[in-house]
Design an enzyme around this catalytic site. Structure first.
Site, PDB file in Angstrom:
ATOM      1  N   LYS A  48      -1.239   7.901  31.033  1.00 43.01           N
ATOM      2  CA  LYS A  48      -0.457   9.096  31.352  1.00 43.01           C
ATOM      3  C   LYS A  48       0.821   8.729  32.098  1.00 43.01           C
ATOM      4  CE  LYS A  48      -3.913  10.758  33.607  1.00 43.01           C
ATOM      5  NZ  LYS A  48      -4.874  11.581  34.366  1.00 43.01           N
ATOM      6  N   THR A  86       1.894  21.203  40.573  1.00 44.89           N
ATOM      7  CA  THR A  86       1.265  20.420  39.508  1.00 44.89           C
ATOM      8  C   THR A  86      -0.137  19.947  39.881  1.00 44.89           C
ATOM      9  OG1 THR A  86       2.252  18.370  40.361  1.00 44.89           O
ATOM     10  CG2 THR A  86       3.519  19.598  38.715  1.00 44.89           C
ATOM     11  N   GLY A 133      -3.851  19.272  40.028  1.00 53.34           N
ATOM     12  CA  GLY A 133      -4.941  19.410  39.068  1.00 53.34           C
ATOM     13  C   GLY A 133      -4.595  19.061  37.640  1.00 53.34           C
ATOM     14  N   THR A 134      -3.406  18.534  37.398  1.00 52.16           N
ATOM     15  CA  THR A 134      -3.022  18.251  36.004  1.00 52.16           C
ATOM     16  C   THR A 134      -3.924  17.190  35.370  1.00 52.16           C
ATOM     17  OG1 THR A 134      -1.322  16.743  36.868  1.00 52.16           O
ATOM     18  CG2 THR A 134      -0.608  18.940  36.181  1.00 52.16           C
ATOM     19  N   GLY A 135      -4.257  16.135  36.121  1.00 58.10           N
ATOM     20  CA  GLY A 135      -5.099  15.079  35.560  1.00 58.10           C
ATOM     21  C   GLY A 135      -6.497  15.571  35.236  1.00 58.10           C
ATOM     22  N   CYS A 136      -7.086  16.328  36.161  1.00 57.81           N
ATOM     23  CA  CYS A 136      -8.410  16.916  35.926  1.00 57.81           C
ATOM     24  C   CYS A 136      -8.362  17.841  34.715  1.00 57.81           C
ATOM     25  CB  CYS A 136      -8.872  17.707  37.140  1.00 57.81           C
ATOM     26  SG  CYS A 136      -8.920  16.786  38.687  1.00 57.81           S
TER      27      CYS A 136
END
Length: 277
Positions: free
Chosen positions: A179, A212, A214-217
């Site tokens: 990512k 932003t 929590g984007t990875g979760c």
């Protein structure tokens, strides 16, 4: 008379975010958006808000595995995602449970380092994650700094991301998505997919927002949801990335720090809040 439904089921194994923006809370909202029934196994409980984390309490490894087994044995699970596992004991127990399970797809977000570069777990846990869990992944979703650790190289360019994806793939996962949320300039938000063939660059619209959290979760949960729906792995990743982009467009300006993405953005868009989101 009730209209009973039998939806696909996804499982999230991750920590609880008391602020509701990441972790288990983000994952369950993401599953619900995709009309997938969400189940969970908590690994740790955090006291956090938009400004940061003030306390973390780990659950016993046996309690984590018991939650997994309760769900898998009764309800059945089409896909699962792993988030914050926190320590070596939990990682080892979860890895053993994965090996014994019948769940066909595992999306692993190797939560080791934040997108800003802060290490979140100790070196022993990183080693355990790398040797035991990474090879069990259907899709592995490291951010820039996690990819640097797993690939053992510095990442500054798109070429570096491609090399890292290939080196991480050699550790055993079926596919890797490096990512680019932590990359500078034009590479911010650019991801690299690798599944043993040619690396593929994935890009979407860049959303200018400070909110932003929590984007990875959310991305890994969305991949798991799409896999539970029966989509092919690469298609699941594409759909998940588009979902996160839309959720960022409707991010929530709540709290005094970094707000979360808007997991339920169609409802926001249709409401009075949509005008100010």
């Amino acid at each position: 008379m009730a209209n009973s439904l039998t939806p696909p089921v996804a499982l999230t194994i991750a920590g609880s975010d008391s602020g509701g923006g990441a972790g288990i809370q983000a994952d369950l909202r993401t599953f619900a958006f995709h009309q997938v029934h969400g189940t969970s196994a908590l690994t740790c409980i955090t006291a956090q808000n938009t400004c940061g984390v003030t306390r973390v309490d780990a659950l016993p490894p046996e309690a984590v595995v018991a939650q997994m087994q309760a769900v898998i044995q009764d309800i059945g699970v089409q896909s699962a995602k792993l988030g914050m596992l926190l320590n070596t004991g939990i990682m080892t127990a979860v890895s053993e449970a994965i090996a014994q399970s019948s769940v066909p797809a595992w999306v692993i977000d190797p939560v080791m380092v934040s997108r800003t570069g802060a290490q979140l777990i100790d070196d022993a846990a990183i080693a355990t994650l790398k040797t035991r869990l990474v090879p069990q992944a259907t899709v592995l979703t490291p951010n820039r700094y996690e990819a640097q650790i797993l690939g053992d190289l510095e990442i500054h360019t798109l070429a570096d991301m491609e090399i890292a994806a290939q080196k991480i793939f050699d550790l055993g996962p079926q596919a890797v998505l490096v990512k680019g949320g932590g990359m500078p300039g034009e590479l911010r938000g650019v991801d690299v997919w690798y599944d043993g063939h040619e690396p593929i660059t994935l890009t979407t619209e860049t959303i200018d927002t400070q909110d932003t959290h929590g984007t990875g979760c959310t991305l890994s949960a969305a991949i798991a949801a799409n896999l539970a729906l029966g989509k092919a792995t690469f298609t699941a990743v594409q759909h998940a990335k588009n979902y996160v982009t839309q959720a960022l467009q409707y991010s929530l300006r709540i709290g005094q720090g970094q707000g979360p993405v808007g997991h339920f953005f169609p409802l926001l868009e249709a409401s009075e809040y949509g005008e100010i989101a």
